[in-house]
Design a protein around this motif. Sequence first.
Motif, PDB file in Angstrom:
ATOM      1  N   TYR B  99       0.803  -1.228   0.000  1.00  0.00           N
ATOM      2  CA  TYR B  99       0.000   0.000   0.000  1.00  0.00           C
ATOM      3  C   TYR B  99       0.833   1.274   0.000  1.00  0.00           C
ATOM      4  N   GLU B 100       2.145   1.138  -0.076  1.00  0.00           N
ATOM      5  CA  GLU B 100       3.002   2.311  -0.281  1.00  0.00           C
ATOM      6  C   GLU B 100       3.151   2.636  -1.753  1.00  0.00           C
ATOM      7  N   HIS B 105      -2.020   3.355  -5.038  1.00  0.00           N
ATOM      8  CA  HIS B 105      -2.708   4.616  -4.725  1.00  0.00           C
ATOM      9  C   HIS B 105      -3.643   5.024  -5.870  1.00  0.00           C
ATOM     10  N   ILE B 108      -6.815   3.210  -5.449  1.00  0.00           N
ATOM     11  CA  ILE B 108      -7.597   3.759  -4.325  1.00  0.00           C
ATOM     12  C   ILE B 108      -8.293   5.044  -4.767  1.00  0.00           C
ATOM     13  N   THR B 114      -9.914  10.612  -2.104  1.00  0.00           N
ATOM     14  CA  THR B 114      -8.719  11.436  -2.202  1.00  0.00           C
ATOM     15  C   THR B 114      -7.637  10.720  -1.414  1.00  0.00           C
ATOM     16  N   TYR B 115      -6.477  10.527  -2.004  1.00  0.00           N
ATOM     17  CA  TYR B 115      -5.451   9.756  -1.294  1.00  0.00           C
ATOM     18  C   TYR B 115      -4.075  10.273  -1.655  1.00  0.00           C
ATOM     19  N   ALA B 117       0.094  10.294  -1.497  1.00  0.00           N
ATOM     20  CA  ALA B 117       1.170   9.302  -1.414  1.00  0.00           C
ATOM     21  C   ALA B 117       1.804   9.308  -0.029  1.00  0.00           C
ATOM     22  N   ALA B 118       1.919  10.489   0.552  1.00  0.00           N
ATOM     23  CA  ALA B 118       2.426  10.634   1.918  1.00  0.00           C
ATOM     24  C   ALA B 118       1.526  11.645   2.624  1.00  0.00           C
ATOM     25  N   PRO B 119       1.371  11.539   3.935  1.00  0.00           N
ATOM     26  CA  PRO B 119       0.447  12.437   4.644  1.00  0.00           C
ATOM     27  C   PRO B 119       0.783  13.915   4.459  1.00  0.00           C
ATOM     28  N   LEU B 120       2.063  14.255   4.497  1.00  0.00           N
ATOM     29  CA  LEU B 120       2.491  15.635   4.344  1.00  0.00           C
ATOM     30  C   LEU B 120       3.390  15.744   3.109  1.00  0.00           C
ATOM     31  N   PRO B 121       3.469  16.901   2.516  1.00  0.00           N
ATOM     32  CA  PRO B 121       3.049  18.194   3.074  1.00  0.00           C
ATOM     33  C   PRO B 121       1.593  18.583   2.805  1.00  0.00           C
ATOM     34  N   ARG B 122       0.906  17.870   1.919  1.00  0.00           N
ATOM     35  CA  ARG B 122      -0.374  18.411   1.456  1.00  0.00           C
ATOM     36  C   ARG B 122      -1.471  18.317   2.502  1.00  0.00           C
ATOM     37  N   GLY B 123      -1.589  17.176   3.166  1.00  0.00           N
ATOM     38  CA  GLY B 123      -2.726  16.972   4.064  1.00  0.00           C
ATOM     39  C   GLY B 123      -4.013  16.836   3.280  1.00  0.00           C
ATOM     40  N   TYR B 124      -5.130  16.930   3.970  1.00  0.00           N
ATOM     41  CA  TYR B 124      -6.439  16.783   3.325  1.00  0.00           C
ATOM     42  C   TYR B 124      -7.343  17.947   3.713  1.00  0.00           C
TER      43      TYR B 124
END
Lengths: 539, 165
Positions: B99-100, B105, B108, B114-115, B117-124
């Motif tokens: 799932y990396e 992705h 998904i 909305t998903y 690739a990494a939590p930051l920098p964008r966020g949700y």
Amino acid sequence: MTEPADVLVIGSGASGALASMVLGQAGLRVVCLEQGGWTAPEDHPHYSADWEWQRQKRWHPNNNIRKGRDDFPVESTTSNILMWNAVGGSTNVYTALWPRYRPSDFRKGVEHGLAPDWPIAYEDLAPFYDRVDRIVGVSGLAGNPAMPPHDGYPTPPLPLRPVGRNLAKAFDRLGWHWWPIPAGVVSEPYDGRPGCNGCSACAAGCARGSMSKFSLSVWPKALDAGVDLRPLARVERLERGKDGRLTGAVYVDRRTGARHFQAADVVVLAANGVGTPRLLLMSDDLANGSDQVGRNLMHHTLVACELWVEQPLHSHMGFIGALISQEFAETDTSRGFVNGFNFNCATAGHAGGQSIGFVTPASAPWGKGHHDWFRSHFGHGCAVFAIGDDLPQAGNRVTLSDTEKDADGLPAPKITYAPHENDSRMMRFALQRLEDIAQAADAFDYRLHDYMSSDGVYQTPAWHLLGTCRMGADAATSVINKWHQAWDVPNLYIVDGSALTTGGVVNPTNTICALALRAAEHLRDHFSELRGATRTWAN
Amino acid sequence: MGDAKALAAELAALVDVLVPGDREFPSASDIGVQAKLADRLIVMRGQGAVRGLIDALAACGGPLAGLNQEGRTAVLARIERERPDDFLMIRNMVYLSYYESPAVHEVIRAMGFTYNAAPLPRGYDVGKFDPATDTPRHGRGHFMQTDQVKRVDLSQLDFLEGSHD
């Protein structure tokens, strides 16, 4: 020997940071020794696609699994002790749920006598809760009818999102209380920190500092005030003079291996509910005339439910906490036990975390059915924890290991913990109520989790390390007085989670902070008298 | 087949038994999960861990390379039964590695999420708290004031006999 300090603070986590800041801002010469280093924002795994894997090793909250350079081992077959050793302590990896204790939490002696009363009341602490909220940066919604009224929160509540709204409907169906969860997370820019951007990797701390990571929220203020913070300084023992007062502490500079003595008029211990009793026991059983050092360890009772509903909840997005329910927070003996518990409602994991089991062992099957499970469960789940007030028991304790040592040769702490029958009854009742919630939410699938090992041992994820140097009204049954001053050592103060008399029904960091602020301000306001004290104040 | 190619084939077969592909999702080996698995095994269990895994597969009816899908599944089921902790660790490494992947992705996102690739920098963007619709109106909830706390009746809690003040 280094220059003597007015105050030596040992441990730089939440309580040590606040104490250092208050005393430093008062113009006192404060030295803070921290065994760990700095955990920089860019050290967090949030910027990497493999962040969930990193949570299994380098960012695992269990120091026995992580085995980082700054950690010490913990010997235990009964507790998964979770902590982070660095500037800011476990605020580097906590989730900053920020509820307050309730008035009855301080009166369990009156209520049932299975635990002592605190020597203070909720009303003594209330103003410090208010002030901590503003120092730390908190979001929440005022007006909760399940709690005493207060000044409100410095930033608005975090968004409820589909997870919160869905669970709110379930609680409404059941006729139970719910409220948006207060969080040590700013929902909008505050005090130079950005508002939460919903990245949802809260389980690995907060690299942005929207969640109050104390190295980014409190420590800058303490350093501005001139506090001498020394990372990578592991205290070996506290030294006592002939008059029984502490003279200072011996520590190892972990960069060089050299040992130093730091003299101080007053020592403030803030090394958490395991580290603090460990250090006292390593210091020739210091402050332990009552034989209560290390005893009465509380972790909270904990059981959980993970549930999935048909409609998408987008539960991989947003702050990890959603709602709180205090429906069962007060004692009602018709339930078959004393004390109460609280529901913390949370989001679910990202894709990897959801597939391996986010808070319960419910995981995607391997092989043929894997993708169908993922399609129906990912983004449709949420978690509810029932966290309750476990009874303090003398046999639940921190001692020193006979076999394990840390990297500097110091004995590791050994933890023994087993729930009281009252706690077990509470957890069984709470599991039934979690099932009620899953059904009221129209879950198509749910999984309960009682944290019992295959050998039948309750092995809670033990974030909460409480009660091991408790405050009390009686020197015979407690370690510190109501001002956190050790009964046996008048210039020793204990301000971390070990000071708590009972555990309450909620996450304790807010209460630990309020207590630390209160103790530090008392010490500040009476410092000329207390710095040379030869007797501990009566309550 | 040489040792190196046999090792590569065995790891690829293993990860595909755990996470096969389907009409949308790639198989684990399609996106290179076997390399991450090997790396993570070494991190967790040391240099000999990969060879240890291959030996364990052989001891439970492998190697997988010589078996059909049913046979491969039987080998993994036996390891799961006989060495549950080891199996869980390997399974979790495979799932997390899978799932990396940016390819996963994409699937998904195609599911409607909305998903990042990494939590930051964008966020949700999860919006803001809406006082009009999100403030509880139920009026439920109570607490005991300090001076309201009184002794409760413990007489029905027989397991507590003699243990309170």
